[in-house]
Design a protein around this motif. Structure first.
Motif, mmCIF file in Angstrom:
data_model
loop_
_atom_site.group_PDB
_atom_site.id
_atom_site.type_symbol
_atom_site.label_atom_id
_atom_site.label_comp_id
_atom_site.label_asym_id
_atom_site.label_seq_id
_atom_site.Cartn_x
_atom_site.Cartn_y
_atom_site.Cartn_z
ATOM 1 N N GLU A 166 -3.009 -34.595 48.229
ATOM 2 C CA GLU A 166 -2.731 -36.188 48.610
ATOM 3 C C GLU A 166 -1.634 -36.535 47.316
ATOM 4 O O GLU A 166 -0.807 -37.180 47.915
ATOM 5 C CB GLU A 166 -4.205 -36.851 48.067
ATOM 6 N N LYS A 169 1.582 -35.513 49.049
ATOM 7 C CA LYS A 169 2.121 -36.140 50.070
ATOM 8 C C LYS A 169 2.401 -37.537 49.547
ATOM 9 O O LYS A 169 3.449 -37.914 50.106
ATOM 10 C CB LYS A 169 0.826 -36.397 50.932
ATOM 11 N N GLN A 228 -10.397 -29.363 59.411
ATOM 12 C CA GLN A 228 -9.818 -30.752 60.059
ATOM 13 C C GLN A 228 -9.088 -31.650 58.710
ATOM 14 O O GLN A 228 -8.228 -32.164 59.144
ATOM 15 C CB GLN A 228 -10.974 -31.378 60.451
ATOM 16 N N ARG A 229 -9.751 -31.547 57.633
ATOM 17 C CA ARG A 229 -9.199 -32.515 56.678
ATOM 18 C C ARG A 229 -7.708 -31.951 56.086
ATOM 19 O O ARG A 229 -6.986 -32.769 55.858
ATOM 20 C CB ARG A 229 -9.839 -32.401 55.292
ATOM 21 N N ALA A 232 -4.468 -33.206 57.987
ATOM 22 C CA ALA A 232 -3.784 -34.376 57.766
ATOM 23 C C ALA A 232 -2.508 -34.274 56.852
ATOM 24 O O ALA A 232 -1.849 -35.155 56.467
ATOM 25 C CB ALA A 232 -4.611 -35.339 56.882
ATOM 26 N N TYR A 233 -2.283 -32.910 56.211
ATOM 27 C CA TYR A 233 -1.333 -32.520 55.258
ATOM 28 C C TYR A 233 -0.260 -31.482 55.623
ATOM 29 O O TYR A 233 0.232 -31.053 55.075
ATOM 30 C CB TYR A 233 -1.838 -32.293 54.041
ATOM 31 N N ASN A 391 -5.122 -29.523 64.757
ATOM 32 C CA ASN A 391 -4.238 -30.678 65.242
ATOM 33 C C ASN A 391 -4.928 -32.031 65.449
ATOM 34 O O ASN A 391 -4.278 -33.106 65.959
ATOM 35 C CB ASN A 391 -3.846 -30.176 66.647
ATOM 36 N N GLY A 392 -6.325 -31.977 65.078
ATOM 37 C CA GLY A 392 -7.025 -33.151 65.079
ATOM 38 C C GLY A 392 -7.615 -33.351 66.710
ATOM 39 O O GLY A 392 -8.032 -34.574 67.185
#
Length: 416
Positions: A166, A169, A228-229, A232-233, A391-392
């Motif tokens: 985080e 990012k 999955q988390r 996002a990065y 890839n979500g």
């Protein structure tokens, strides 16, 4: 007297010719084309120095052609004396077909623990048919300069890991050099890298084989949730990013962390100005036991039809020695000897990864043994499903259900 001398002379000639017949050329089969110079310039001369009269030739085949061409040569009786063994089922198949010698009790084998030999044993563990050579260790490489600039420490727990991502990012740095175009990285460099800390390494792997655990159980779903988390990065356009793109992105300092295996160390160590560090897969919470994927990569077996079997066993005994383990570990950076010898690893990043073995329990990619034998293929399912999770496109619970359903279709212990 003259007759006796003649008999002695004849016997001596027979003994000398027998010795000459034994001391021939040993041929090593392998898929490791990249290692040709190492074998020819370093390893083979080191062996021949103390074994005069034994000549060794390294004869590699391109990795994509190795399995089929080796099988054909073994069947036709033209294969080399020593065979580089892939882990698990490919080599097990060669042993079952009678192409490889049983090695239990042979000189050198005493230097390997039971966990080191599991990749080259029958399912019941009774026969070992290849001597372990080296494994690769999974983890994360990171850019030390970026971490220093942002005052970041290598994370040890899941919470710390996502706090670091985080922070990166928010600072405008792409946190992870990772793409999903080639799919295999999603499985081998992410899921089977971070997963052992959730399913407790060998405990979870063996429970799946025994039918006592399901891929829909909490530990396996939690590993998918972690993945999955991570999604996002990733950088922009990650779904079209290849393995080579990710290497390039990290080498150029355009991403801070690279999920990978130790095999990539040598590639990045050639990048000027890149300061590498490594950290182990994060544990769920502080104080938890840690597990690392320490995956068997290569072994060496003896061809049952070897022309020069006696010398092949001499060479094998040397492969099990401290000298071989030291040369191989330090010249093939990121590939670690599986022997019990204490080896001083010279590359600092490789040394860091090798030392994880002292504090974490080793395991292997959970589907490598037994679980890849049916249809749908567990390996290809893992590639596809894990890339979709990153890839979500697929929820962790749905991903786990799909893996489990495919597995239960063909594996009887999972049908109870």
């Amino acid at each position: 007297m003259h007759f006796r001398r003649l008999v002695r002379h004849t016997l001596l000639l027979a003994m000398l010719s027998a010795t000459a017949a034994r001391a021939g050329t040993l041929v090593i089969e392998s898929w490791r084309v990249d290692d040709k110079t190492l074998w020819e310039k370093v390893l083979i001369p080191a062996f021949e120095k103390n074994h005069p009269g034994i000549e060794v030739k390294f004869a590699p085949t391109a990795p994509t052609e190795y399995d089929s061409s080796l099988a054909a040569r073994l069947a036709g009786g033209t294969a080399g004396d020593l065979i580089a063994c892939r882990p698990f089922d490919v080599s097990l198949s060669l042993y079952k077909k009678g192409h490889l010698e049983k090695l239990d009790g042979k000189p050198g084998m005493q230097n390997f623990s039971p966990t080191a030999t599991v990749a080259w044993q029958t399912d019941d563990g009774k026969d070992t048919f290849c001597m372990p050579v080296a494994s690769v260790i999974h983890g994360f490489l990171y850019n030390k300069k970026i971490f220093k600039k942002l005052n970041l420490q290598p994370p040890k727990t899941v919470d710390e890991f996502f706090t670091v991502l985080e922070t990166l990012k928010k600072s405008g740095v792409t946190p992870l050099a990772l793409g999903t175009a080639d799919q295999w990285e999603s499985s081998q460099m992410v899921y089977t890298n971070i997963g052992p800390n959730f399913w407790r390494g060998e405990e979870g792997r063996k429970a799946l084989i025994a039918g006592k655990a399901r891929l829909t159980d909490a530990p396996f779903v939690e590993a998918l949730t972690f993945e999955q988390r991570m999604g996002a990065y990733l950088g922009r356009g990650a779904s079209a990013q290849t393995y080579g793109d990710s290497q390039n992105q990290f080498a150029l300092g355009r991403a801070a962390i690279y999920p990978t295996g130790s095999w990539d160390i040598s590639y990045f160590s050639q990048t000027p100005g890149l300061e590498l560090g490594a950290f182990a897969p994060p544990v769920r919470k502080a104080g938890d036991a840690c597990f690392i994927s320490d995956h068997m990569d290569i072994g060496i077996g003896v061809n049952k039809k070897a022309r020069n079997k006696e010398d092949a066993y001499r060479f094998l005994a040397w492969v099990g020695s401290q000298e071989f383990a030291d040369i191989y570990t330090n010249r093939v950076t990121g590939f670690f000897s599986l022997s019990n010898h204490l080896i001083s690893v010279r590359d600092p990043v490789a040394k860091q990864m090798a030392e994880w073995r002292n504090s974490c329990a080793s395991t292997i990619r959970f589907n490598a043994q037994v679980l890849n034998r049916g249809q749908p293929s567990m390996e290809s399912e893992l590639w596809n499903i894990n890339s979709q999770v990153l890839n979500g496109k697929l929820a962790p619970k749905d991903a786990a259900a799909r893996l489990q359903n495919g597995f239960a279709k063909w594996y009887k212990p999972q049908q109870k």
